[in-house]
Design an enzyme around this catalytic site. Structure first.
Site, PDB file in Angstrom:
ATOM      1  N   ALA A   1      -2.460  23.061 -45.929  1.00 31.38           N
ATOM      2  CA  ALA A   1      -1.559  24.166 -46.260  1.00 31.38           C
ATOM      3  C   ALA A   1      -0.142  23.699 -46.555  1.00 31.38           C
ATOM      4  CB  ALA A   1      -1.530  25.171 -45.109  1.00 31.38           C
ATOM      5  N   LYS A   2       0.238  22.518 -46.057  1.00 30.01           N
ATOM      6  CA  LYS A   2       1.558  21.920 -46.274  1.00 30.01           C
ATOM      7  C   LYS A   2       2.695  22.912 -45.998  1.00 30.01           C
ATOM      8  CE  LYS A   2       0.003  18.418 -49.565  1.00 30.01           C
ATOM      9  NZ  LYS A   2      -1.403  18.864 -49.751  1.00 30.01           N
ATOM     10  N   ARG A   3       2.629  23.574 -44.847  1.00 27.94           N
ATOM     11  CA  ARG A   3       3.673  24.511 -44.475  1.00 27.94           C
ATOM     12  C   ARG A   3       4.870  23.767 -43.897  1.00 27.94           C
ATOM     13  NH1 ARG A   3       0.801  27.454 -47.529  1.00 27.94           N
ATOM     14  NH2 ARG A   3      -0.191  29.336 -46.725  1.00 27.94           N
TER      15      ARG A   3
END
Length: 292
Positions: free
Chosen positions: A100-102
């Site tokens: 998700a690379k949040r």
């Protein structure tokens, strides 16, 4: 401190890699992939592809990595499809790394942490990818939730995209990447110390709960920047194998000293229409012999 009887993520991951091998099966429902499979470019198509990938991975790989953006593009229906794919993987005993690379601050980061790592969330995964470029300290909520529930986190460290070096390598021996990776090592040590004695004895020789994303094609970047990838024993997610051009030999040359920490994702090279089982088995064999 991890709650209940849940093993820390690093321990679960180490067991999965030992049992099945290095491969992490990426689930990326690109429009072109769905077309190759004869599926609609829709949430239903993404769901069918995702479930087929989980079925192919079952008994052949210990971890999958759904690319969240490629489900998210279908809105709520896409998230529902992702929930079902992740739930099916868990039913099959496969670890789920939500790509998700949040990355944010404060209560917003806490919301992301709860979405991806809190067992009460329908999106809960075993681990999630995050971006540290608001500062590793800003990611505190995700580390806290991971520690509470035995989850894992993968922090972008050294990526192989051409634009990455301008930011990540800046500063030379005191580069942004080195600071990020040093912070991750410190966090792993703190998380280990916070675990119970029994858990700590189990985890000590295995992997940290906080990993790093280090591109397979970054070459000697870590060495040139004075970075020791072994410190803190972070799992190393090394994208680039397969369709992106890196070979198993390339991985062994770049990461041979920390091979026990390496997790190798692949997606396009495995997405053979209705023949993923053979592709997964072939990749696992390729990676198993690389270090020799």
């Amino acid at each position: 401190m991890t709650t209940g009887s849940t093993e820390p993520f690093g321990c679960r991951l180490a067991h999965a890699l030992e049992r099945y091998g290095k491969l992490c099966v990426g689930i990326d429902p690109h429009p072109s992939t769905l077309k190759d499979w004869g599926l609609a470019d829709s949430a239903d198509g993404a769901l069918e592809f995702g479930l087929a990938a989980v079925k192919a991975a079952s008994g052949r790989a210990g971890i999958i990595k759904p690319q969240v953006a490629l489900f998210e593009r279908f809105g709520s229906a896409g998230f529902a499809a992702l929930e079902r794919v992740q739930a099916e993987a868990k039913e099959q005993g496969i670890l789920v790394l939500a790509d998700a690379k949040r990355g944010d601050i404060g209560s917003t980061m806490a919301g992301y942490a709860q979405a991806w790592l809190d067992p009460s969330s329908p999106l809960v995964a075993d681990a999630v990818t995050v971006s540290p470029y608001l500062g590793v300290g800003a990611l505190g909520p995700v580390f806290d939730v991971a520690a509470e529930f035995g989850g894992g986190v993968f922090v972008l460290g050294l990526t192989s995209n051409p634009e990455g070096a301008r930011v990540q390598h800046a500063g030379g021996s005191d580069s942004a990447a080195r600071r990020v990776i040093t912070d991750v090592a410190d966090i792993n040590e703190r998380m280990r110390k916070a675990q119970t004695r029994t858990q700590a004895e189990t985890v000590a020789p295995t992997l940290g709960d906080v990993g790093l994303v280090v591109g397979a094609t970054t070459g000697d970047a870590a060495r040139n920047l004075g970075i020791d990838l072994a410190t803190g024993k972070p799992p190393l997610l090394t994208p680039g194998y397969g369709a992106q051009g890196a070979t198993a030999s390339d991985l062994a040359a770049a990461f041979g000293d920390v091979w026990d920490q390496v997790v190798v994702p692949a997606s396009r090279s495995l997405a053979k229409p209705y023949a993923m089982e053979a592709a997964i088995e072939s990749a696992q064999e390729d990676l198993a012999t690389a270090i020799n």
